[in-house]
Scaffold this motif. Structure first.
Motif, mmCIF file in Angstrom:
data_model
loop_
_atom_site.group_PDB
_atom_site.id
_atom_site.type_symbol
_atom_site.label_atom_id
_atom_site.label_comp_id
_atom_site.label_asym_id
_atom_site.label_seq_id
_atom_site.Cartn_x
_atom_site.Cartn_y
_atom_site.Cartn_z
ATOM 1 N N MET A 1 15.892 -12.186 -24.767
ATOM 2 C CA MET A 1 15.618 -13.619 -24.617
ATOM 3 C C MET A 1 15.669 -14.025 -23.143
ATOM 4 S SD MET A 1 17.766 -16.870 -26.101
ATOM 5 C CE MET A 1 17.875 -16.075 -27.685
ATOM 6 N N ARG A 17 6.045 -19.818 -18.041
ATOM 7 C CA ARG A 17 5.995 -19.251 -19.403
ATOM 8 C C ARG A 17 4.898 -18.204 -19.519
ATOM 9 N NH1 ARG A 17 5.576 -24.853 -21.073
ATOM 10 N NH2 ARG A 17 7.669 -25.680 -20.822
ATOM 11 N N ALA A 21 5.456 -14.403 -20.468
ATOM 12 C CA ALA A 21 4.818 -13.898 -21.689
ATOM 13 C C ALA A 21 3.909 -12.726 -21.380
ATOM 14 C CB ALA A 21 4.038 -15.009 -22.377
ATOM 15 N N ALA A 26 9.869 -10.733 -24.125
ATOM 16 C CA ALA A 26 11.060 -11.536 -24.420
ATOM 17 C C ALA A 26 10.690 -12.830 -25.148
ATOM 18 C CB ALA A 26 11.784 -11.889 -23.124
ATOM 19 N N ARG A 27 11.569 -13.232 -26.022
ATOM 20 C CA ARG A 27 11.511 -14.583 -26.576
ATOM 21 C C ARG A 27 11.794 -15.555 -25.429
ATOM 22 N NH1 ARG A 27 15.570 -16.199 -31.515
ATOM 23 N NH2 ARG A 27 14.858 -18.349 -31.871
ATOM 24 N N ILE A 28 11.035 -16.643 -25.351
ATOM 25 C CA ILE A 28 11.216 -17.623 -24.279
ATOM 26 C C ILE A 28 11.804 -18.892 -24.885
ATOM 27 C CG2 ILE A 28 10.048 -19.011 -22.524
ATOM 28 C CD1 ILE A 28 7.838 -16.865 -22.483
ATOM 29 N N ASP A 30 13.151 -22.739 -23.709
ATOM 30 C CA ASP A 30 13.335 -23.711 -22.632
ATOM 31 C C ASP A 30 14.691 -24.395 -22.742
ATOM 32 O OD1 ASP A 30 10.828 -23.824 -21.048
ATOM 33 O OD2 ASP A 30 9.939 -24.242 -22.991
ATOM 34 N N ILE A 31 15.436 -24.401 -21.661
ATOM 35 C CA ILE A 31 16.652 -25.212 -21.576
ATOM 36 C C ILE A 31 16.218 -26.659 -21.344
ATOM 37 C CG2 ILE A 31 18.767 -25.626 -20.245
ATOM 38 C CD1 ILE A 31 18.904 -23.002 -21.767
#
Lengths: 265, 265, 265
Positions: A1, A17, A21, A26-28, A30-31
């Protein structure tokens, strides 16, 4: 992640992103990309408060007023987490909160495509590379070298004198609801709930939740980050208390906390 | 899949994403975190309109002015969907829209880490647990018990008198474009397209799309939710019609709808 | 992967995410939903700048002031990418940037459920269908037919006269930071860094990064998109230069660029 955080708003984070990607699987997540612009300190506070809720991940965080100058790029290992971002103190409070074992690496890179968007051209590729290699293998990456020095950032510590019944701290951050989050640990409120304290010489009730008061009423409470915060039920504490980030906050109580604790137990 | 919806803005939802990412392997999809603050009714409307477009999922929705008071936490099963959130009516309109088979469970929990952020400390863990167990196995979770009672929320019904040529409803919600969405079903517009109706005594054309008019022109149309809405081409209907959530809207037409229908067929 | 971009703000994009999540198993990545409302040109610029950072994907983009009128729906193949959206020029600048091989298909569809939200009712299902079939198989879909004609959109070209030391362009877009992004390629700045140029008759330094100046100082720099931009360190170039999208920008320099290049090498 890989998590992403910045002050970029819209639409620049979409380029980060895309780079990630395209660069790893990885899984993305957003904070946020709505950190106050150029405000390293506020962003550092939120990263410290938010990242511990994540499973082990690579956190790419960019609030970078010095972009394009000589400041270094860092990869910080904090236990099973890695943080990637500019060398301006942004990453350190979160790293220390995530782990006692913090190692700081400098990340070298070729001339990036831009001098103004290292989030896309330096930090996103770095995060993808660290994710691919694994957090435990940062030192095996050619671009990573133990940092000889780096910029640090620490939040001020409050003065708490329990016997004298006062605490002096400051507002660290105002959140989106207008709650003024101080550096005073919520523990000082033990024994004070249902009582009132003086906040900069004005008496305010201490409550566990907003909704026990009428809309518009001021209160002192313990926020979800564990610190004392100055709030208004369904309103903005920032305005009602006349404070902002950096304002000194003096709390005074004349209550026998111990006795109250026993009462409420 | 777990969807997330709230009025938290930024950056608090990031803590919920972290808790869920750490607690289960569900795909996380954000509905929005920009619901109007503390406005349970508006959020309930949007959840009702949006969630039916999703495949079976656990929907974690938090607009929670009563956080930290005695209000319960609910898990609502609606067919193959589950909704998780506070017991204030938020979830019920969506649940009924999703399925005729709605079952309401109370979700018990230990004292959460905070009294102000149950989205992170109660609802996100509950959503992860329900996702892990499966929507059809909610009753097997120790924390879930059939709710003896719960808060409900229903939107007002309009009065429609076709023979008299009028409908009386109210504005339920104003969307981000300024369109004032009423509770009057779009069906009343059948036979009226290309004609005009009186909206609170002012004549306005009824059109299928904004762009057939000049920018700034007012119109009555059927929105994507299927209800009558008061709109302005490339402008804000809310302002142009002087209405807001809760405003009564009286529509009057003096048209032989049936004849128009035949004409346009 | 399906990317989503629109001017819908919140919460309408959630319906598009649901339709796609229910219609195919593609990873969903949001570009942004904060494009300026109804501004096809600005959105087309950003799509052109952002999508090339993505791996091959189906890009569903909707800025659609003509929704519900007769305008067609398009699927555009650009190499290994596909773009789905309204026939108003939005997709073409990005498609040409993504690939030299651009093919435009018209997408036929039944009467959609709404006349105002084709993002949900036409374009999201189309994107899911294209993703399912594969970008190389668009012509095998019954709904796709080579478009006989389509709306195009091109950005104006600047006039650059190196020997005379001037360039005349225009502001294409103002970004969220207030940087005014022109159509003048950044290459004209080679040999001018550290010097000053006249921007609409006012002298401004040319710098590689904002932070070499004091906060509030104006500068001319090369943005991350590769074009000349008018900026202010920690401020809004748009305001400081008094420009907006469409404003003509005349740059004049009286510097021997070649000599400067040698000096700085």
């Amino acid at each position: 992640m890989i998590t992403l955080a910045s002050d970029f708003g819209s639409p620049y984070p979409a380029a980060m992103r895309g780079v990630i990607a395209g660069g790893c699987d990885a899984r993305i997540v957003d904070i946020t990309h709505e950190f106050p612009r150029q405000n390293v300190r506020t962003a550092a506070f939120w990263l410290r408060e938010l990242l511990p809720y994540y499973p082990p991940a690579v956190h790419c965080a960019v609030v970078d007023p010095g972009v394009g100058t000589g400041r270094s790029a860092l990869v910080v290992r904090a236990g099973e987490h890695a943080l990637v971002g500019p060398d301006n103190g942004l990453l350190l409070p979160a790293a220390r909160r995530l782990s006692d074992a913090v190692e700081v690496f400098e990340w070298t890179h070729d001339d990036p495509a831009s001098t103004t968007f290292h989030g896309r051209d330096v930090f996103a590729p770095a995060a993808a590379a660290v994710h691919d290699a694994g957090v435990d293998a940062i030192e095996r990456l050619d671009r990573a070298h133990p940092a000889e020095e780096h910029v640090d950032l620490a939040f001020p510590e409050p003065t708490i004198e329990e016997p004298n019944g006062h605490a002096i701290g400051e507002v660290l951050v105002v959140d989106g609801f207008g709650n003024a989050i101080t550096n005073v640990p919520g523990g000082v409120c033990e024994g004070l709930f249902g009582e009132s304290v003086a906040v900069n010489d004005e008496r305010v009730p201490v409550e566990r939740s907003y909704a026990v008061l009428d809309p518009g009423d001021r209160l002192l409470t313990v926020g979800s980050h564990g610190n004392v915060e100055l709030a208004v039920n369904q309103g903005r504490g920032e305005d009602a208390f006349g404070v902002t980030s950096g304002t000194t906050v003096r709390l005074e109580w004349s209550v026998d906390k111990k006795r109250n604790d026993e009462d409420s137990a």
